[in-house]
Design a protein around this motif. Structure first.
Motif, PDB file in Angstrom:
ATOM      1  N   SER A 141       0.852  -1.194   0.000  1.00 44.17           N
ATOM      2  CA  SER A 141       0.000   0.000   0.000  1.00 44.17           C
ATOM      3  C   SER A 141       0.887   1.243   0.000  1.00 44.17           C
ATOM      4  O   SER A 141       2.022   1.214   0.480  1.00 44.17           O
ATOM      5  CB  SER A 141      -0.919   0.012   1.221  1.00 44.17           C
ATOM      6  N   LEU A 142       0.350   2.335  -0.509  1.00 44.95           N
ATOM      7  CA  LEU A 142       1.103   3.581  -0.532  1.00 44.95           C
ATOM      8  C   LEU A 142       1.408   4.056   0.885  1.00 44.95           C
ATOM      9  O   LEU A 142       2.496   4.583   1.140  1.00 44.95           O
ATOM     10  CB  LEU A 142       0.342   4.649  -1.320  1.00 44.95           C
ATOM     11  N   ALA A 143       0.494   3.842   1.813  1.00 43.75           N
ATOM     12  CA  ALA A 143       0.734   4.235   3.208  1.00 43.75           C
ATOM     13  C   ALA A 143       1.882   3.429   3.810  1.00 43.75           C
ATOM     14  O   ALA A 143       2.724   3.978   4.538  1.00 43.75           O
ATOM     15  CB  ALA A 143      -0.537   4.051   4.033  1.00 43.75           C
ATOM     16  N   GLU A 144       1.934   2.141   3.503  1.00 44.10           N
ATOM     17  CA  GLU A 144       3.011   1.287   4.014  1.00 44.10           C
ATOM     18  C   GLU A 144       4.363   1.716   3.437  1.00 44.10           C
ATOM     19  O   GLU A 144       5.363   1.789   4.149  1.00 44.10           O
ATOM     20  CB  GLU A 144       2.706  -0.169   3.662  1.00 44.10           C
ATOM     21  N   ILE A 145       4.383   2.017   2.144  1.00 43.91           N
ATOM     22  CA  ILE A 145       5.625   2.467   1.507  1.00 43.91           C
ATOM     23  C   ILE A 145       6.063   3.804   2.117  1.00 43.91           C
ATOM     24  O   ILE A 145       7.242   3.981   2.454  1.00 43.91           O
ATOM     25  CB  ILE A 145       5.453   2.601  -0.021  1.00 43.91           C
ATOM     26  N   GLU A 146       5.122   4.722   2.267  1.00 38.90           N
ATOM     27  CA  GLU A 146       5.442   6.032   2.840  1.00 38.90           C
ATOM     28  C   GLU A 146       6.050   5.876   4.238  1.00 38.90           C
ATOM     29  O   GLU A 146       7.066   6.506   4.557  1.00 38.90           O
ATOM     30  CB  GLU A 146       4.195   6.903   2.910  1.00 38.90           C
ATOM     31  N   ALA A 147       5.471   5.010   5.058  1.00 41.35           N
ATOM     32  CA  ALA A 147       5.974   4.795   6.420  1.00 41.35           C
ATOM     33  C   ALA A 147       7.397   4.240   6.403  1.00 41.35           C
ATOM     34  O   ALA A 147       8.260   4.683   7.168  1.00 41.35           O
ATOM     35  CB  ALA A 147       5.044   3.860   7.187  1.00 41.35           C
ATOM     36  N   THR A 148       7.664   3.277   5.517  1.00 40.01           N
ATOM     37  CA  THR A 148       9.024   2.707   5.459  1.00 40.01           C
ATOM     38  C   THR A 148      10.016   3.688   4.884  1.00 40.01           C
ATOM     39  O   THR A 148      11.173   3.690   5.298  1.00 40.01           O
ATOM     40  CB  THR A 148       9.099   1.430   4.600  1.00 40.01           C
ATOM     41  N   LEU A 149       9.586   4.509   3.937  1.00 42.15           N
ATOM     42  CA  LEU A 149      10.484   5.534   3.397  1.00 42.15           C
ATOM     43  C   LEU A 149      10.889   6.523   4.481  1.00 42.15           C
ATOM     44  O   LEU A 149      12.030   6.985   4.501  1.00 42.15           O
ATOM     45  CB  LEU A 149       9.819   6.293   2.241  1.00 42.15           C
ATOM     46  N   LEU A 150       9.959   6.845   5.372  1.00 42.19           N
ATOM     47  CA  LEU A 150      10.270   7.769   6.459  1.00 42.19           C
ATOM     48  C   LEU A 150      11.171   7.124   7.509  1.00 42.19           C
ATOM     49  O   LEU A 150      12.085   7.758   8.023  1.00 42.19           O
ATOM     50  CB  LEU A 150       8.979   8.272   7.111  1.00 42.19           C
ATOM     51  N   HIS A 152      13.060   4.131   7.132  1.00 39.45           N
ATOM     52  CA  HIS A 152      14.249   3.450   6.589  1.00 39.45           C
ATOM     53  C   HIS A 152      14.486   3.836   5.124  1.00 39.45           C
ATOM     54  O   HIS A 152      14.448   2.975   4.240  1.00 39.45           O
ATOM     55  CB  HIS A 152      14.089   1.928   6.690  1.00 39.45           C
ATOM     56  N   PRO A 153      14.740   5.117   4.829  1.00 38.63           N
ATOM     57  CA  PRO A 153      14.917   5.532   3.424  1.00 38.63           C
ATOM     58  C   PRO A 153      16.080   4.823   2.737  1.00 38.63           C
ATOM     59  O   PRO A 153      16.086   4.679   1.515  1.00 38.63           O
ATOM     60  CB  PRO A 153      15.161   7.041   3.523  1.00 38.63           C
ATOM     61  N   GLN A 154      17.064   4.358   3.498  1.00 40.55           N
ATOM     62  CA  GLN A 154      18.236   3.687   2.932  1.00 40.55           C
ATOM     63  C   GLN A 154      17.898   2.325   2.325  1.00 40.55           C
ATOM     64  O   GLN A 154      18.712   1.757   1.603  1.00 40.55           O
ATOM     65  CB  GLN A 154      19.341   3.550   3.995  1.00 40.55           C
ATOM     66  N   LYS A 155      16.709   1.800   2.567  1.00 35.95           N
ATOM     67  CA  LYS A 155      16.302   0.521   1.983  1.00 35.95           C
ATOM     68  C   LYS A 155      15.817   0.677   0.546  1.00 35.95           C
ATOM     69  O   LYS A 155      15.550  -0.296  -0.134  1.00 35.95           O
ATOM     70  CB  LYS A 155      15.196  -0.134   2.820  1.00 35.95           C
ATOM     71  N   TYR A 156      15.672   1.951   0.102  1.00 37.99           N
ATOM     72  CA  TYR A 156      15.136   2.252  -1.221  1.00 37.99           C
ATOM     73  C   TYR A 156      16.176   2.975  -2.077  1.00 37.99           C
ATOM     74  O   TYR A 156      17.061   3.637  -1.556  1.00 37.99           O
ATOM     75  CB  TYR A 156      13.887   3.131  -1.093  1.00 37.99           C
ATOM     76  N   THR A 157      16.015   2.875  -3.384  1.00 42.59           N
ATOM     77  CA  THR A 157      16.913   3.586  -4.299  1.00 42.59           C
ATOM     78  C   THR A 157      16.714   5.093  -4.159  1.00 42.59           C
ATOM     79  O   THR A 157      15.637   5.556  -3.766  1.00 42.59           O
ATOM     80  CB  THR A 157      16.664   3.178  -5.765  1.00 42.59           C
ATOM     81  N   SER A 158      17.735   5.833  -4.501  1.00 39.08           N
ATOM     82  CA  SER A 158      17.674   7.296  -4.375  1.00 39.08           C
ATOM     83  C   SER A 158      16.584   7.884  -5.258  1.00 39.08           C
ATOM     84  O   SER A 158      15.869   8.797  -4.833  1.00 39.08           O
ATOM     85  CB  SER A 158      19.031   7.906  -4.709  1.00 39.08           C
TER      86      SER A 158
END
Length: 180
Positions: A141-150, A152-158
């Protein structure tokens, strides 16, 4: 599978100004054309992929469904459709929603400096990702992605960190309204 070895160099208006071997363009941080694809399912969840560990940069990081570069002389939408099939093992209709320019430095002296065309599509059928490109994949979900980006942003590409808020806004204004 057709690997793009040369990229299209562009100016700030995305007008072609030449070509260069892909790794050389990344070593020299030269602005070039790229695309990113974001796929959604009927629940409004986004299909993420975890990049294969052997990728030339950002291996093991989570990102959008697919991204790459059109070959010289290749239409960007056609390249996106081709690459989605090569990388994730499926095709679907794609629609361009925006573009953006970003520049990020990576390990091994590489820099992404891209004029990135962003496409979206809908799909929830069978997939057969290329294991040389994709380690794992899932819908979130977009909410789940948003929460993880906030958290643990290092788990995602720049580039995903940059593009996701823009795609999330587009989805709120377009995609999610259609689902209601």
């Amino acid at each position: 599978m057709s690997k793009v070895t040369d990229v299209i160099l562009v100016n700030a208006q995305d007008e072609p100004i030449g070509t260069m071997e892909k790794m050389e363009a990344h070593r020299k941080a030269v602005l070039h054309r790229a695309f990113s694809i974001f796929i959604f399912n009927s629940k409004g969840e986004m299909l993420l992929q975890q990049r294969a560990m052997g990728k030339y940069h950002s291996g093991g990081l989570w990102t959008n469904t697919c991204c790459s570069h059109p070959a010289p002389g290749e239409d960007t939408l056609q390249a996106a459709t081709r690459r989605l099939n090569e990388e994730m093992g499926f095709t679907t209709l794609l629609e361009k929603i925006f573009d953006f320019v970003y520049q990020c430095e990576f390990e091994h002296g590489l820099t992404e400096h891209e004029f990135d065309h962003v496409f979206i599509g809908m799909y929830e059928g069978r997939m057969s990702p290329d294991p040389m490109e994709v380690k794992d994949y899932c819908y979130k979900s977009l909410a789940e992605i948003e929460a993880t980006l906030l958290s643990h942003p290092q788990k995602y590409t720049s580039w995903f960190n940059i593009a996701f808020p823009k795609v999330q806004q587009w989805a709120a204004e377009n995609l999610l309204k259609k689902a209601v």
